[in-house]
Design a protein around this motif. Structure first.
Motif, mmCIF file in Angstrom:
data_model
loop_
_atom_site.group_PDB
_atom_site.id
_atom_site.type_symbol
_atom_site.label_atom_id
_atom_site.label_comp_id
_atom_site.label_asym_id
_atom_site.label_seq_id
_atom_site.Cartn_x
_atom_site.Cartn_y
_atom_site.Cartn_z
ATOM 1 N N UNK A 62 0.821 -1.200 0.000
ATOM 2 C CA UNK A 62 0.000 0.000 0.000
ATOM 3 C C UNK A 62 0.858 1.254 0.000
ATOM 4 N N UNK A 63 1.966 1.210 0.747
ATOM 5 C CA UNK A 63 2.902 2.335 0.768
ATOM 6 C C UNK A 63 3.569 2.510 -0.584
ATOM 7 N N UNK A 64 3.949 1.399 -1.206
ATOM 8 C CA UNK A 64 4.615 1.471 -2.499
ATOM 9 C C UNK A 64 3.703 2.093 -3.555
ATOM 10 N N UNK A 65 2.496 1.538 -3.694
ATOM 11 C CA UNK A 65 1.575 2.052 -4.700
ATOM 12 C C UNK A 65 1.101 3.462 -4.360
ATOM 13 N N UNK A 66 0.851 3.715 -3.068
ATOM 14 C CA UNK A 66 0.406 5.044 -2.662
ATOM 15 C C UNK A 66 1.449 6.103 -2.981
ATOM 16 N N UNK A 67 2.726 5.803 -2.719
ATOM 17 C CA UNK A 67 3.784 6.769 -3.010
ATOM 18 C C UNK A 67 3.960 6.945 -4.506
ATOM 19 N N UNK A 68 3.834 5.854 -5.274
ATOM 20 C CA UNK A 68 3.950 5.947 -6.735
ATOM 21 C C UNK A 68 2.864 6.859 -7.306
ATOM 22 N N UNK A 69 1.644 6.659 -6.854
ATOM 23 C CA UNK A 69 0.539 7.504 -7.330
ATOM 24 C C UNK A 69 0.731 8.941 -6.861
#
Length: 318
Positions: A62-69
């Motif tokens: 969730x952190x990975x995708x959230x930061x990417x977005x």
């Protein structure tokens, strides 16, 4: 980072949060079955079991995708607002950033606690809401997410926009044409460092503390706390880009992962003074932690891991 940071952070890692105690960690004892007292080990203090927890790594996605977005959206906003023919690009950019961050917090908070920023993970570890190990995992995946977001943006913009707007990344200076050839314009390193420190501290003090403080988080509610965090960040972006009024300076980053992604992808001048976007927030986090240690205990209502930095150092020295 969101109002439920305490509940969400530990619920996914299988670690049950214990209430805050005023007793130092070195003097605390953990009660197991049969009421047998055993000392808390160094591995437990550091939360090393998080490195081997599948739930923690799954939550970190969730952190990975959230930061990417986050990186893709914010950098797109930076580029598009300055491309618009308007007299107030900073104001429009700040409003859009505030809305974007609020939405992303509400999306990611139920999964991982909603950090999407190394500043939040580091400060949460210092305060003792999460383990050092979990913070390390989160910061690692946030940096990867920042890189993925910058790569995604590079894939959809043309080379001219990428060059003219530095891929929407964090810059202290840029090279611009001058009457006698190219010149470097921007902000002094010392000024930028102070802005990072001050803005990061204000960000933690004025908004993140509401998420860390279980009493306020419960009273205000999840949506309100996320909205306040987004609003404060938007205000700080507006202030940092307006108070300097310097071309070439992109404003306070307050998120090293967001600054790292475009720097890796775009290269060049984005690395000039890049350390400021790490050192400044780190110092701001430490200043905020010292503040939490100074205020009276009756005003400190953050329930959590209790492996805060001072108690961890004390335990290691005994």
């Amino acid at each position: 980072m969101a109002a439920r940071v305490v509940e969400d952070e530990e619920s996914h890692g299988g670690n049950r949060i214990q209430p805050l105690s005023s007793t130092p960690l070195s003097d605390r004892w953990r009660h197991e079955e049969g009421k047998q007292k055993t000392p808390i080990t160094l591995c437990e203090r550091l939360g090393l079991e998080d490195f081997f927890s599948l739930d923690v790594w799954r939550a970190s996605m969730g952190e990975l995708l959230g930061t990417a977005v986050l990186v893709f959206m914010i950098d797109t906003i930076v580029i598009s607002t300055f491309e618009m023919e308007t007299k107030t690009p900073n104001l429009i950019m700040s409003i859009l950033i505030a809305l974007s961050i609020t939405i992303l917090l509400l999306a990611v908070a139920p999964i991982s606690g909603g950090h999407i920023n190394p500043v939040i993970s580091f400060s949460a570890a210092l305060v003792g809401l999460i383990s050092i190990s979990r913070a390390t995992i989160y910061i690692f995946v946030q940096c990867i997410g920042g890189l993925l977001g910058a790569l995604a943006l590079r894939a959809v913009v043309n080379s001219t926009i990428e060059q003219n707007f530095s891929l929407g990344g964090c810059t202290l200076t840029v090279i611009a044409p001058g009457p006698h050839g190219p010149v470097t314009i921007g902000l002094d390193t010392s000024q930028a460092l102070w802005l990072e420190i001050i803005c990061t501290f204000v960000f933690l003090f004025a908004s993140i503390w509401m998420a860390f403080d279980g009493r306020q988080a419960k009273k205000l509610g999840h949506v309100i706390v996320c909205s306040i965090i987004g609003l404060v960040l938007g205000l700080l972006v507006f202030i940092s880009t307006t108070i300097t009024a310097t071309k070439g300076y992109a404003g306070a980053g307050m998120n090293p992962a967001r600054c790292l992604g475009p720097a890796i992808v775009r290269q060049g001048h984005l690395w000039n003074g890049h350390w400021v976007f790490w050192a400044g927030p780190a110092i701001g986090c430490v200043a905020f932690y010292l503040y939490t240690k100074i205020i009276p205990r009756q005003h400190y209502h953050a329930d959590g891991y209790k492996h805060d930095f001072f108690n961890l150092l004390k335990a290691l020295c005994t």
